[in-house]
Design an enzyme around this catalytic site. Sequence first.
Site, PDB file in Angstrom:
ATOM      1  N   GLU A  32      41.516  42.014 -13.935  1.00  0.00           N
ATOM      2  CA  GLU A  32      39.860  41.885 -14.510  1.00  0.00           C
ATOM      3  C   GLU A  32      40.226  41.322 -16.021  1.00  0.00           C
ATOM      4  O   GLU A  32      41.056  42.161 -16.754  1.00  0.00           O
ATOM      5  CB  GLU A  32      39.012  42.825 -14.380  1.00  0.00           C
ATOM      6  CG  GLU A  32      37.729  42.540 -13.800  1.00  0.00           C
ATOM      7  CD  GLU A  32      37.730  41.613 -12.622  1.00  0.00           C
ATOM      8  OE1 GLU A  32      37.699  40.505 -12.509  1.00  0.00           O
ATOM      9  OE2 GLU A  32      37.384  42.513 -11.373  1.00  0.00           O
ATOM     10  N   HIS A  33      39.687  40.251 -16.467  1.00  0.00           N
ATOM     11  CA  HIS A  33      39.719  39.666 -17.775  1.00  0.00           C
ATOM     12  C   HIS A  33      41.208  39.476 -18.316  1.00  0.00           C
ATOM     13  O   HIS A  33      41.718  39.445 -19.312  1.00  0.00           O
ATOM     14  CB  HIS A  33      39.075  40.821 -18.698  1.00  0.00           C
ATOM     15  CG  HIS A  33      37.612  40.924 -18.729  1.00  0.00           C
ATOM     16  ND1 HIS A  33      36.860  40.036 -19.260  1.00  0.00           N
ATOM     17  CD2 HIS A  33      36.901  41.795 -17.780  1.00  0.00           C
ATOM     18  CE1 HIS A  33      35.338  40.450 -18.645  1.00  0.00           C
ATOM     19  NE2 HIS A  33      35.593  41.499 -18.158  1.00  0.00           N
ATOM     20  N   THR A  34      41.864  39.138 -17.152  1.00  0.00           N
ATOM     21  CA  THR A  34      43.249  38.631 -17.122  1.00  0.00           C
ATOM     22  C   THR A  34      43.309  37.130 -17.245  1.00  0.00           C
ATOM     23  O   THR A  34      44.388  36.514 -17.841  1.00  0.00           O
ATOM     24  CB  THR A  34      44.337  39.253 -16.182  1.00  0.00           C
ATOM     25  OG1 THR A  34      43.735  38.959 -14.931  1.00  0.00           O
ATOM     26  CG2 THR A  34      44.440  40.736 -16.553  1.00  0.00           C
ATOM     27  N   ALA A 119      25.674  39.566  -9.541  1.00  0.00           N
ATOM     28  CA  ALA A 119      26.341  40.834  -8.932  1.00  0.00           C
ATOM     29  C   ALA A 119      27.725  40.619  -9.170  1.00  0.00           C
ATOM     30  O   ALA A 119      28.701  41.747  -8.662  1.00  0.00           O
ATOM     31  CB  ALA A 119      25.954  40.681  -7.470  1.00  0.00           C
ATOM     32  N   GLY A 120      28.277  39.836 -10.097  1.00  0.00           N
ATOM     33  CA  GLY A 120      29.802  39.787 -10.246  1.00  0.00           C
ATOM     34  C   GLY A 120      30.430  39.006  -9.068  1.00  0.00           C
ATOM     35  O   GLY A 120      31.737  39.318  -9.037  1.00  0.00           O
ATOM     36  N   SER A 122      30.405  35.687  -8.357  1.00  0.00           N
ATOM     37  CA  SER A 122      30.608  34.380  -8.892  1.00  0.00           C
ATOM     38  C   SER A 122      29.625  33.478  -8.157  1.00  0.00           C
ATOM     39  O   SER A 122      30.069  32.575  -7.537  1.00  0.00           O
ATOM     40  CB  SER A 122      31.906  34.018  -8.508  1.00  0.00           C
ATOM     41  OG  SER A 122      32.858  34.711  -9.595  1.00  0.00           O
ATOM     42  N   GLU A 156      31.203  25.521 -16.956  1.00  0.00           N
ATOM     43  CA  GLU A 156      30.684  26.913 -17.628  1.00  0.00           C
ATOM     44  C   GLU A 156      30.668  26.753 -18.999  1.00  0.00           C
ATOM     45  O   GLU A 156      30.132  27.279 -19.780  1.00  0.00           O
ATOM     46  CB  GLU A 156      31.461  28.019 -17.028  1.00  0.00           C
ATOM     47  CG  GLU A 156      31.300  28.252 -15.558  1.00  0.00           C
ATOM     48  CD  GLU A 156      30.232  29.085 -15.258  1.00  0.00           C
ATOM     49  OE1 GLU A 156      29.371  29.687 -16.171  1.00  0.00           O
ATOM     50  OE2 GLU A 156      29.604  29.223 -14.208  1.00  0.00           O
ATOM     51  N   ASP A 168      37.342  32.406 -10.943  1.00  0.00           N
ATOM     52  CA  ASP A 168      36.280  32.203  -9.768  1.00  0.00           C
ATOM     53  C   ASP A 168      36.323  30.940  -9.353  1.00  0.00           C
ATOM     54  O   ASP A 168      36.096  30.911  -7.907  1.00  0.00           O
ATOM     55  CB  ASP A 168      34.922  32.541 -10.675  1.00  0.00           C
ATOM     56  CG  ASP A 168      34.944  33.778 -11.442  1.00  0.00           C
ATOM     57  OD1 ASP A 168      35.705  34.695 -11.116  1.00  0.00           O
ATOM     58  OD2 ASP A 168      33.832  33.630 -12.099  1.00  0.00           O
ATOM     59  N   TYR A 218      30.690  38.535 -23.174  1.00  0.00           N
ATOM     60  CA  TYR A 218      32.258  38.141 -22.576  1.00  0.00           C
ATOM     61  C   TYR A 218      32.848  37.201 -23.563  1.00  0.00           C
ATOM     62  O   TYR A 218      34.105  37.480 -23.753  1.00  0.00           O
ATOM     63  CB  TYR A 218      31.558  37.237 -21.254  1.00  0.00           C
ATOM     64  CG  TYR A 218      32.854  36.679 -20.477  1.00  0.00           C
ATOM     65  CD1 TYR A 218      33.324  37.081 -19.411  1.00  0.00           C
ATOM     66  CD2 TYR A 218      33.594  35.328 -20.778  1.00  0.00           C
ATOM     67  CE1 TYR A 218      34.488  36.965 -18.633  1.00  0.00           C
ATOM     68  CE2 TYR A 218      34.422  35.108 -20.299  1.00  0.00           C
ATOM     69  CZ  TYR A 218      34.819  35.486 -19.055  1.00  0.00           C
ATOM     70  OH  TYR A 218      36.076  35.099 -18.335  1.00  0.00           O
TER      71      TYR A 218
HETATM   72  C1  GLA Z   1      33.979  36.429 -14.830  1.00  0.00           C
HETATM   73  C2  GLA Z   1      34.736  35.024 -15.394  1.00  0.00           C
HETATM   74  C3  GLA Z   1      36.067  35.063 -14.755  1.00  0.00           C
HETATM   75  C4  GLA Z   1      36.999  36.199 -15.168  1.00  0.00           C
HETATM   76  C5  GLA Z   1      35.959  37.636 -14.734  1.00  0.00           C
HETATM   77  C6  GLA Z   1      36.796  38.890 -15.430  1.00  0.00           C
HETATM   78  O1  GLA Z   1      33.848  36.500 -13.338  1.00  0.00           O
HETATM   79  O2  GLA Z   1      34.223  33.830 -14.689  1.00  0.00           O
HETATM   80  O3  GLA Z   1      36.811  34.023 -15.456  1.00  0.00           O
HETATM   81  O4  GLA Z   1      37.265  36.408 -16.688  1.00  0.00           O
HETATM   82  O5  GLA Z   1      34.882  37.479 -15.073  1.00  0.00           O
HETATM   83  O6  GLA Z   1      38.008  39.014 -14.867  1.00  0.00           O
END
Ligand code: GLA
Length: 380
Positions: A32-34, A119-120, A122, A156, A168, A218
């Site tokens: 995540e966040h990589t 909800a994460g 995407s 985005e 995503d 973010y």
């Molecule tokens: C969101 C962003 C992705 C990613 C995640 C974290 O979903 O759209 O690009 O950075 O957060 O892993």
Amino acid sequence: MDLQRIKNKFQSLFGEGGALYTAPGRINLIGEHTDYNGGFVLPGAIDKAMYCMIKPNGTTDTVKAYALDLEEMDEFQLDDVPIKQWAKYIFGVCLEMIKRGAKIQGFDVVFAGDVPLGAGMSSSAALESCFGFALNDMYNLGFDRFELAKIGQATEHNYVGVKCGIMDQFASCFGKEGSLIRLDCRSLEYEYVPFDPKGYRLVLINTCVEHELASSAYNKRRESCENAASYIRKYHPEVEFLRDATLDMLKEVANEVSAEDYIRAEFVIEEIQRLLDACQALKEGDYETVGKKMYETHIGLSRKYEVSCPELDFLNDVARQCGVTGSRVMGGGFGGCTINLVKDELHDGFIKRATESYEQKFKIKPKVYDVIIKDGARKL
Ligand code: GLA
């Protein structure tokens, strides 16, 4: 998803014809966040998606779009940014395509979806990929899936204001039934990793909260990472992204970078390694190690990257207490879902306890989704 509803609405608004397209949301097992740090991710497309029915309307640049879930119509021109937030996604995709030389003319469209918002999972990438795929096919634009993913990401960046990575949109475009995607976010090389954890289930629990300012927070995380990388680069010119850095390199600049940037970068460097370890464990069918890594990711996201929230931490604690194999916040954070790897025999008990205790504490009913890994964007 009730496609008939989309078809009926399309017909009543725009008459005969039209073609149907879909693109899914995604989960991410770990990493995540990589992505915006040039690192690796391990997402998969899911059985929740956006759908659109679309046809050219004979005008040069008028878009008529109907958001079925919101029961809202918008009409806009391709040379003027629309006011409605949801229309910006469509507009952005069109403009990013035009920037890349595409000839796009006016069209009519009805769209709807069952990816829960915020909800994460995407939902916005699903929308971008759905429109990207549809326009590309309808106007025969010749973009490949890599370019479609980049078009979604650029939407985005330039029209929504989130400086997201590529995960995503990539997952939405490249998803494959039954497989996760191990993606190198720098080279965009990818490998399908069959995912069928016998004896385990993957389940999401949606906190149903979405904390404000998630997008500015973010972008701030991304800036911290870039700052840290730029300090390291002074001594190690080969470091393009944090992906290229080691913890030792980071330590060398400890006195130069801010404490905040330092701890963010530390998380990212550790997270990239965790993903590689988890991939190795997956290959060996060692789900206990995968689960352990997921918990470590949660702790990192919560304490070092600080993108968790009390609701997510609570669900993570309950998972641990119930003996769930792995659990962590998924996606950007600040709300949304936890993703849980749970043994078959513990599944029902865990879900019962998690939902009941969550509701009791936060007075919100959480939602539960069993994860099913499906194909990416396509024409129906
Ligand atoms: C969101 C962003 C992705 C990613 C995640 C974290 O979903 O759209 O690009 O950075 O957060 O892993």
